[in-house]
Design a protein around this motif. Structure first.
Motif, PDB file in Angstrom:
ATOM      1  N   GLU A  22      -3.299   8.965 -13.569  1.00  0.00           N
ATOM      2  CA  GLU A  22      -2.896   7.748 -12.905  1.00  0.00           C
ATOM      3  C   GLU A  22      -3.848   7.271 -12.027  1.00  0.00           C
ATOM      4  O   GLU A  22      -4.465   7.307 -10.915  1.00  0.00           O
ATOM      5  N   ARG A  23      -4.747   6.071 -12.685  1.00  0.00           N
ATOM      6  CA  ARG A  23      -5.907   5.410 -12.111  1.00  0.00           C
ATOM      7  C   ARG A  23      -5.504   4.530 -11.054  1.00  0.00           C
ATOM      8  O   ARG A  23      -6.624   4.185 -10.260  1.00  0.00           O
ATOM      9  N   SER A  24      -4.391   4.131 -10.726  1.00  0.00           N
ATOM     10  CA  SER A  24      -4.257   3.212  -9.651  1.00  0.00           C
ATOM     11  C   SER A  24      -3.726   3.757  -8.495  1.00  0.00           C
ATOM     12  O   SER A  24      -3.147   3.123  -7.416  1.00  0.00           O
ATOM     13  N   ASP A  44      -1.528  -0.201  -6.767  1.00  0.00           N
ATOM     14  CA  ASP A  44      -0.861  -1.236  -7.513  1.00  0.00           C
ATOM     15  C   ASP A  44       0.543  -1.680  -6.797  1.00  0.00           C
ATOM     16  O   ASP A  44       1.429  -2.435  -7.304  1.00  0.00           O
ATOM     17  N   ARG A  45       0.874  -1.218  -5.552  1.00  0.00           N
ATOM     18  CA  ARG A  45       1.886  -1.438  -4.814  1.00  0.00           C
ATOM     19  C   ARG A  45       1.375  -2.053  -3.676  1.00  0.00           C
ATOM     20  O   ARG A  45       0.377  -2.362  -3.328  1.00  0.00           O
ATOM     21  N   THR A  46       2.432  -2.082  -2.561  1.00  0.00           N
ATOM     22  CA  THR A  46       1.931  -2.613  -1.296  1.00  0.00           C
ATOM     23  C   THR A  46       1.204  -1.683  -0.369  1.00  0.00           C
ATOM     24  O   THR A  46       1.082  -0.467  -0.726  1.00  0.00           O
TER      25      THR A  46
END
Length: 191
Positions: free
Chosen positions: A107-109, A142-144
């Protein structure tokens, strides 16, 4: 927004070769973890190193050879050479590809934001290897901005390199030093 929470045995912070090797080995626990089943691909895609050469800056501004040596001292070994993947990304891909059938993905993000150890004063709880006494708050890039996840773990393994976030979060100083430009340059020569 509510924070997602989960429990795991181990959080590995750092998805370079060390973290990926550990994840791959632990995902296959119960198997002989000394045999990753990667040798055929490593031999096909990597570079065999049979000799080393050591250089120093020369008096005229170039470089001069200090010494040439065999890469290993046991020529009767099963693999009588040192081995090198062409680049770090290639090494990482070996482990990522081997982890997929085991249900593991990198999970790189996601980056760690907070690392806390249990503040319990209950000694049996602190010494219990089954207790999830580590809390890691993860930020999903990758999200808020406020999208974080709390993971409760039994153990945390920091494989995040020289400038380790884990080491800094735990207040652990880096011992040792770094090499300077005036030291010998080591070059691996391939056959």
């Amino acid at each position: 927004s509510t924070m997602q929470e989960s429990n795991v045995d181990l959080v590995i912070i750092g998805a370079g070769p060390s973290g990926l090797m550990c994840a791959n080995a632990l995902a296959g626990r119960g198997f002989n973890i000394r045999s990753y089943g990667l040798m055929e691909r490593l031999l096909r895609e990597g570079v065999e190193i049979h000799r080393n050469a050591f250089y120093n800056p020369g008096p005229s501004g170039g470089i001069q050879v200090l010494e040439r040596t065999a890469a290993i001292s046991q020529p009767t070994a099963r693999y009588p050479f040192r081995f090198m993947c062409r680049h770090q990304g290639g090494t990482e891909n070996f482990f990522i590809d081997a982890m997929r059938p085991k249900g593991l993905e990198v999970e790189r993000s996601i980056v760690p934001a907070v690392l806390e150890l249990s503040t319990s004063t209950d000694l049996p709880e602190l010494l219990d290897p089954q207790a999830n006494s580590v809390k890691v708050v993860l930020q999903h890039l990758d999200r808020t901005e406020n999208d974080r996840e709390v993971v409760h773990a039994k153990f945390v393994l920091g494989t995040d390199g020289t400038h380790s976030w884990v080491r800094k979060a735990m207040g652990i100083r880096m011992e040792g030093g770094h090499t300077g430009d005036s030291l010998s340059i080591r070059c691996a020569c391939t056959q």
